[in-house]
Design a protein around this motif. Structure first.
Motif, PDB file in Angstrom:
ATOM      1  N   LEU A 187       8.985   1.642 -11.643  1.00  0.00           N
ATOM      2  CA  LEU A 187       8.284   1.808 -10.377  1.00  0.00           C
ATOM      3  C   LEU A 187       6.893   2.375 -10.615  1.00  0.00           C
ATOM      4  CD1 LEU A 187       8.367   1.633  -7.312  1.00  0.00           C
ATOM      5  CD2 LEU A 187       9.411   3.900  -7.278  1.00  0.00           C
ATOM      6  N   GLN A 188       6.763   3.285 -11.567  1.00  0.00           N
ATOM      7  CA  GLN A 188       5.462   3.879 -11.864  1.00  0.00           C
ATOM      8  C   GLN A 188       4.432   2.820 -12.237  1.00  0.00           C
ATOM      9  OE1 GLN A 188       4.167   6.957 -11.620  1.00  0.00           O
ATOM     10  NE2 GLN A 188       2.235   6.108 -12.304  1.00  0.00           N
ATOM     11  N   SER A 189       4.808   1.889 -13.095  1.00  0.00           N
ATOM     12  CA  SER A 189       3.838   0.865 -13.497  1.00  0.00           C
ATOM     13  C   SER A 189       3.499  -0.054 -12.328  1.00  0.00           C
ATOM     14  CB  SER A 189       4.365   0.058 -14.680  1.00  0.00           C
ATOM     15  OG  SER A 189       5.488  -0.711 -14.314  1.00  0.00           O
ATOM     16  N   ARG A 190       4.456  -0.282 -11.455  1.00  0.00           N
ATOM     17  CA  ARG A 190       4.182  -1.114 -10.278  1.00  0.00           C
ATOM     18  C   ARG A 190       3.256  -0.395  -9.298  1.00  0.00           C
ATOM     19  NH1 ARG A 190       7.538  -5.512 -10.373  1.00  0.00           N
ATOM     20  NH2 ARG A 190       9.322  -5.318 -11.747  1.00  0.00           N
ATOM     21  N   ILE A 191       3.466   0.897  -9.117  1.00  0.00           N
ATOM     22  CA  ILE A 191       2.596   1.667  -8.229  1.00  0.00           C
ATOM     23  C   ILE A 191       1.188   1.701  -8.804  1.00  0.00           C
ATOM     24  CG2 ILE A 191       2.101   3.986  -7.344  1.00  0.00           C
ATOM     25  CD1 ILE A 191       5.139   4.368  -7.063  1.00  0.00           C
ATOM     26  N   THR A 192       1.081   1.907 -10.103  1.00  0.00           N
ATOM     27  CA  THR A 192      -0.223   1.964 -10.761  1.00  0.00           C
ATOM     28  C   THR A 192      -0.966   0.636 -10.638  1.00  0.00           C
ATOM     29  OG1 THR A 192       0.661   3.579 -12.300  1.00  0.00           O
ATOM     30  CG2 THR A 192      -1.379   2.517 -12.929  1.00  0.00           C
ATOM     31  N   SER A 193      -0.238  -0.464 -10.553  1.00  0.00           N
ATOM     32  CA  SER A 193      -0.883  -1.773 -10.479  1.00  0.00           C
ATOM     33  C   SER A 193      -1.357  -2.139  -9.069  1.00  0.00           C
ATOM     34  CB  SER A 193       0.066  -2.856 -10.997  1.00  0.00           C
ATOM     35  OG  SER A 193       1.134  -3.057 -10.088  1.00  0.00           O
ATOM     36  N   LEU A 194      -1.021  -1.338  -8.069  1.00  0.00           N
ATOM     37  CA  LEU A 194      -1.482  -1.616  -6.711  1.00  0.00           C
ATOM     38  C   LEU A 194      -3.000  -1.462  -6.630  1.00  0.00           C
ATOM     39  CD1 LEU A 194       1.111   0.363  -4.528  1.00  0.00           C
ATOM     40  CD2 LEU A 194       0.904  -2.121  -4.716  1.00  0.00           C
ATOM     41  N   PRO A 195      -3.634  -2.168  -5.697  1.00  0.00           N
ATOM     42  CA  PRO A 195      -5.059  -1.918  -5.461  1.00  0.00           C
ATOM     43  C   PRO A 195      -5.282  -0.450  -5.104  1.00  0.00           C
ATOM     44  CG  PRO A 195      -4.348  -3.899  -4.309  1.00  0.00           C
ATOM     45  CD  PRO A 195      -3.109  -3.244  -4.863  1.00  0.00           C
ATOM     46  N   GLU A 196      -6.451   0.074  -5.413  1.00  0.00           N
ATOM     47  CA  GLU A 196      -6.706   1.520  -5.313  1.00  0.00           C
ATOM     48  C   GLU A 196      -6.367   2.104  -3.944  1.00  0.00           C
ATOM     49  OE1 GLU A 196     -10.352   4.670  -5.752  1.00  0.00           O
ATOM     50  OE2 GLU A 196     -10.446   2.811  -6.884  1.00  0.00           O
ATOM     51  N   LYS A 197      -6.806   1.468  -2.869  1.00  0.00           N
ATOM     52  CA  LYS A 197      -6.544   2.022  -1.539  1.00  0.00           C
ATOM     53  C   LYS A 197      -5.055   2.019  -1.209  1.00  0.00           C
ATOM     54  CE  LYS A 197     -10.974   1.082   0.614  1.00  0.00           C
ATOM     55  NZ  LYS A 197     -11.662   0.409   1.717  1.00  0.00           N
ATOM     56  N   GLN A 198      -4.365   0.963  -1.579  1.00  0.00           N
ATOM     57  CA  GLN A 198      -2.919   0.905  -1.327  1.00  0.00           C
ATOM     58  C   GLN A 198      -2.186   1.940  -2.176  1.00  0.00           C
ATOM     59  OE1 GLN A 198      -1.564  -3.127  -1.799  1.00  0.00           O
ATOM     60  NE2 GLN A 198      -2.987  -3.904  -0.256  1.00  0.00           N
ATOM     61  N   ARG A 199      -2.571   2.056  -3.442  1.00  0.00           N
ATOM     62  CA  ARG A 199      -1.936   3.035  -4.327  1.00  0.00           C
ATOM     63  C   ARG A 199      -2.138   4.446  -3.794  1.00  0.00           C
ATOM     64  NH1 ARG A 199      -4.867   2.442  -8.660  1.00  0.00           N
ATOM     65  NH2 ARG A 199      -6.123   4.245  -8.214  1.00  0.00           N
ATOM     66  N   GLN A 200      -3.344   4.731  -3.390  1.00  0.00           N
ATOM     67  CA  GLN A 200      -3.633   6.066  -2.885  1.00  0.00           C
ATOM     68  C   GLN A 200      -2.854   6.338  -1.594  1.00  0.00           C
ATOM     69  OE1 GLN A 200      -7.793   6.786  -2.162  1.00  0.00           O
ATOM     70  NE2 GLN A 200      -7.533   8.975  -2.335  1.00  0.00           N
TER      71      GLN A 200
END
Length: 163
Positions: A107-120
């Motif tokens: 899940l961590q790698s998937r979260i990290t791969s989100l676009p910056e605004k979505q990840r934040q």
């Protein structure tokens, strides 16, 4: 003369108490934003910046979103610094041979791969347990845009997990 609000009259708690109350959630947020290798540095940088500015804070009710706003900026700074700093290739062959295979399914790698605004937005919502209104203030956007970024980030994560 306008009377001061109740929250502005309330004295700020000692900074140690702020760390006790919000530190664990802030560390989880840093972990989700920058990954396990740099989370502690991001957390420490955020807390140092908060400590320096704490005496100037006027509203005791705004401590939590204020801390997360600092951490969000520190995480962005760390991402920018990482893109400007080349990775060392010394001893790369020996290191690659001893490293376990990457866990692309985490899940961590998937979260990290989100676009910056979505990840934040996703990490502020679920790791920081902040409301959409607080997320909007931290991200300097509208509450609707914050809600949309959380929604789109979660949809993207669900879609990737379903594959």
């Amino acid at each position: 003369m306008k009377p001061a609000s109740r929250s502005q009259d309330a004295a700020l708690p000692p900074f140690e108490r702020v760390v006790e109350l919000y530190g664990p959630a802030l560390l989880r947020y840093c972990f989700a934003q920058v990954g396990p290798a740099r989370a502690e540095d991001c957390f420490q940088d955020s807390m140092l910046a908060a400590l320096r500015a704490y005496s100037g804070l006027r509203d005791a009710d705004s401590i939590r979103p204020w801390l997360f706003a600092i951490a969000a900026r520190k995480a962005v700074d760390m991402h920018r610094a990482r893109t400007r700093t080349p990775d060392s290739t010394d001893q790369l062959d020996g290191l690659v041979a001893t490293m376990p295979p990457p866990h692309d399914e985490s899940l961590q790698s998937r979260i990290t791969s989100l676009p910056e605004k979505q990840r934040q937005a996703v990490t502020l919502r679920y790791f920081g347990d902040l409301s959409h209104k607080e997320i909007a203030a931290i991200m300097d956007t509208s509450e609707e845009a914050a809600r949309r970024n959380v929604f789109e980030g979660l949809n993207r994560l669900r879609g990737e997990l379903a594959r």
